[in-house]
Design an enzyme around this catalytic site. Sequence first.
Site, PDB file in Angstrom:
ATOM      1  N   GLY A 109       0.833  -1.208   0.000  1.00 33.16           N
ATOM      2  CA  GLY A 109       0.000   0.000   0.000  1.00 33.16           C
ATOM      3  C   GLY A 109       0.857   1.244   0.000  1.00 33.16           C
ATOM      4  CB  ILE A 136       0.587   5.796   6.407  1.00 35.40           C
ATOM      5  CG1 ILE A 136      -0.263   6.704   7.309  1.00 35.40           C
ATOM      6  CG2 ILE A 136       1.743   5.174   7.177  1.00 35.40           C
ATOM      7  CD1 ILE A 136      -1.010   5.981   8.423  1.00 35.40           C
ATOM      8  N   GLY A 137       1.698   4.889   3.575  1.00 32.84           N
ATOM      9  CA  GLY A 137       2.623   4.057   2.794  1.00 32.84           C
ATOM     10  C   GLY A 137       3.509   4.898   1.895  1.00 32.84           C
ATOM     11  CB  SER A 183      -0.268   3.699  -4.302  1.00 30.52           C
ATOM     12  OG  SER A 183      -1.282   3.088  -3.519  1.00 30.52           O
ATOM     13  CB  SER A 216      -5.187   1.200  14.155  1.00 29.36           C
ATOM     14  OG  SER A 216      -6.045   2.191  14.676  1.00 29.36           O
ATOM     15  CE1 TYR A 222      -8.569   0.124   9.861  1.00 30.23           C
ATOM     16  CE2 TYR A 222      -8.699   1.037  12.081  1.00 30.23           C
ATOM     17  CZ  TYR A 222      -8.048   0.929  10.865  1.00 30.23           C
ATOM     18  OH  TYR A 222      -6.872   1.619  10.644  1.00 30.23           O
TER      19      TYR A 222
HETATM   20  P1  NAP Z   1      -5.132   5.193   2.632  1.00 32.76           P
HETATM   21  O1  NAP Z   1      -4.689   6.577   2.390  1.00 32.76           O
HETATM   22  O2  NAP Z   1      -6.556   4.819   2.408  1.00 32.76           O
HETATM   23  O3  NAP Z   1      -4.189   4.206   1.787  1.00 32.76           O
HETATM   24  C1  NAP Z   1      -4.410   2.823   1.853  1.00 32.76           C
HETATM   25  C2  NAP Z   1      -3.321   2.121   1.081  1.00 32.76           C
HETATM   26  O4  NAP Z   1      -3.541   0.707   1.176  1.00 32.76           O
HETATM   27  C3  NAP Z   1      -3.319   2.500  -0.395  1.00 32.76           C
HETATM   28  O5  NAP Z   1      -1.997   2.670  -0.825  1.00 32.76           O
HETATM   29  C4  NAP Z   1      -3.955   1.270  -1.061  1.00 32.76           C
HETATM   30  O6  NAP Z   1      -3.423   1.021  -2.358  1.00 32.76           O
HETATM   31  C5  NAP Z   1      -3.475   0.162  -0.129  1.00 32.76           C
HETATM   32  N1  NAP Z   1      -4.308  -1.036  -0.262  1.00 32.76           N
HETATM   33  C6  NAP Z   1      -5.604  -1.202   0.085  1.00 32.76           C
HETATM   34  N2  NAP Z   1      -6.007  -2.446  -0.224  1.00 32.76           N
HETATM   35  C7  NAP Z   1      -4.930  -3.088  -0.762  1.00 32.76           C
HETATM   36  C8  NAP Z   1      -4.715  -4.383  -1.261  1.00 32.76           C
HETATM   37  N3  NAP Z   1      -5.694  -5.313  -1.283  1.00 32.76           N
HETATM   38  N4  NAP Z   1      -3.481  -4.701  -1.741  1.00 32.76           N
HETATM   39  C9  NAP Z   1      -2.474  -3.785  -1.742  1.00 32.76           C
HETATM   40  N5  NAP Z   1      -2.624  -2.516  -1.280  1.00 32.76           N
HETATM   41  C10 NAP Z   1      -3.852  -2.183  -0.800  1.00 32.76           C
HETATM   42  O7  NAP Z   1      -4.831   4.756   4.135  1.00 32.76           O
HETATM   43  P2  NAP Z   1      -3.733   5.252   5.185  1.00 32.76           P
HETATM   44  O8  NAP Z   1      -4.394   6.184   6.095  1.00 32.76           O
HETATM   45  O9  NAP Z   1      -2.507   5.633   4.500  1.00 32.76           O
HETATM   46  O10 NAP Z   1      -3.526   3.893   5.992  1.00 32.76           O
HETATM   47  C11 NAP Z   1      -2.377   3.075   5.851  1.00 32.76           C
HETATM   48  C12 NAP Z   1      -2.380   2.062   6.988  1.00 32.76           C
HETATM   49  O11 NAP Z   1      -2.379   2.757   8.239  1.00 32.76           O
HETATM   50  C13 NAP Z   1      -3.615   1.168   7.003  1.00 32.76           C
HETATM   51  O12 NAP Z   1      -3.253  -0.130   7.405  1.00 32.76           O
HETATM   52  C14 NAP Z   1      -4.496   1.817   8.058  1.00 32.76           C
HETATM   53  O13 NAP Z   1      -5.381   0.909   8.640  1.00 32.76           O
HETATM   54  C15 NAP Z   1      -3.440   2.301   9.044  1.00 32.76           C
HETATM   55  N6  NAP Z   1      -3.901   3.375   9.913  1.00 32.76           N
HETATM   56  C16 NAP Z   1      -4.321   4.564   9.403  1.00 32.76           C
HETATM   57  C17 NAP Z   1      -4.759   5.554  10.271  1.00 32.76           C
HETATM   58  C18 NAP Z   1      -5.243   6.901   9.793  1.00 32.76           C
HETATM   59  O14 NAP Z   1      -5.761   7.670  10.613  1.00 32.76           O
HETATM   60  N7  NAP Z   1      -5.100   7.244   8.531  1.00 32.76           N
HETATM   61  C19 NAP Z   1      -4.769   5.319  11.640  1.00 32.76           C
HETATM   62  C20 NAP Z   1      -4.325   4.094  12.118  1.00 32.76           C
HETATM   63  C21 NAP Z   1      -3.889   3.131  11.256  1.00 32.76           C
HETATM   64  P3  NAP Z   1      -4.280   1.287  -3.727  1.00 32.76           P
HETATM   65  O15 NAP Z   1      -4.916   2.629  -3.586  1.00 32.76           O
HETATM   66  O16 NAP Z   1      -3.206   1.206  -4.747  1.00 32.76           O
HETATM   67  O17 NAP Z   1      -5.271   0.169  -3.831  1.00 32.76           O
END
Ligand code: NAP
Length: 234
Positions: free
Chosen positions: A8, A13-14, A10, A130, A143
């Site tokens: 992830g 956070i990734g 793209s 998380s 979740y």
């Molecule tokens: P985000 O902006 O929605 O990005 C999610 C990422 O996960 C995207 O790069 C997406 O890639 C990838 N992804 C989703 N399904 C996938 C799959 N089946 N195979 C490969 N890649 C996949 O989310 P984020 O906020 O950056 O979150 C990243 C991580 O941090 C997650 O695990 C989330 O649960 C955790 N987290 C986030 C927060 C927050 O407040 N944002 C808090 C706690 C934990 P594509 O778009 O290319 O599909």
Amino acid sequence: MKTVLVTGGSRGIGRAVCEAFSKEGYFVIINYNKSVKEAQTLCDSLKNAVTFRADVSDKEQVAAMVAAFPDIDVLVNNAGVSLFGVFDSVSRESIRELYDVNLFGTLNMTRAVLPSMIRRKSGAIINISSVFGECGASCEVDYSASKAALIGFTKALAKEVGPSYVRVNCVCPGVIDTDMNARLTIEEVESLVESIPLERLGKPVDVANAVLFLASEKADYISGAVLAVDGGLV
Ligand code: NAP
């Protein structure tokens, strides 16, 4: 040159994790599933990086990706999806997708990467859980459960593979400003910020810095740890 694979990578956070490791001189494998343009634009902006499309919930796609990069030094299990709604109102289909990505995606990736790390007696795995995996969130029960599972997974695997000098750690972000929280209204964000001791939302780079530290030699004696990056929220 050390190699990191970020699932992830793209967006959100990734993406910040990919940028941080690239600055540190790593070769970065940016895994993505749907966001091909975002992944390519990021890749073009980094020095030593490639993109690889694979759905982490699909074992065959994961196997093909890891076969293309056999000696990964650092694995960041970041790919994740969220699911909002009252516990018994969410569809079975979305629940299945959530666990398939958040939990089984991490297990698939780890199973694929571990044998080479164990053989080389070196490696670091960082799982993005998380704070909701620690304290639970109303209307995000599945979740929270999927993220709590990653904490247990981290602690147990760290014990199992420690003798092979593979370190396994976990980062628990609080509320980070990414697409995942785009559904929040301004009022909801303001109210959330009031409950955060450091009085702001987290930035993706805040999480990336913690991940980079846990992958580094400075964290050589740290394994099985759960590090909150939440501005003091929990
Ligand atoms: P985000 O902006 O929605 O990005 C999610 C990422 O996960 C995207 O790069 C997406 O890639 C990838 N992804 C989703 N399904 C996938 C799959 N089946 N195979 C490969 N890649 C996949 O989310 P984020 O906020 O950056 O979150 C990243 C991580 O941090 C997650 O695990 C989330 O649960 C955790 N987290 C986030 C927060 C927050 O407040 N944002 C808090 C706690 C934990 P594509 O778009 O290319 O599909």
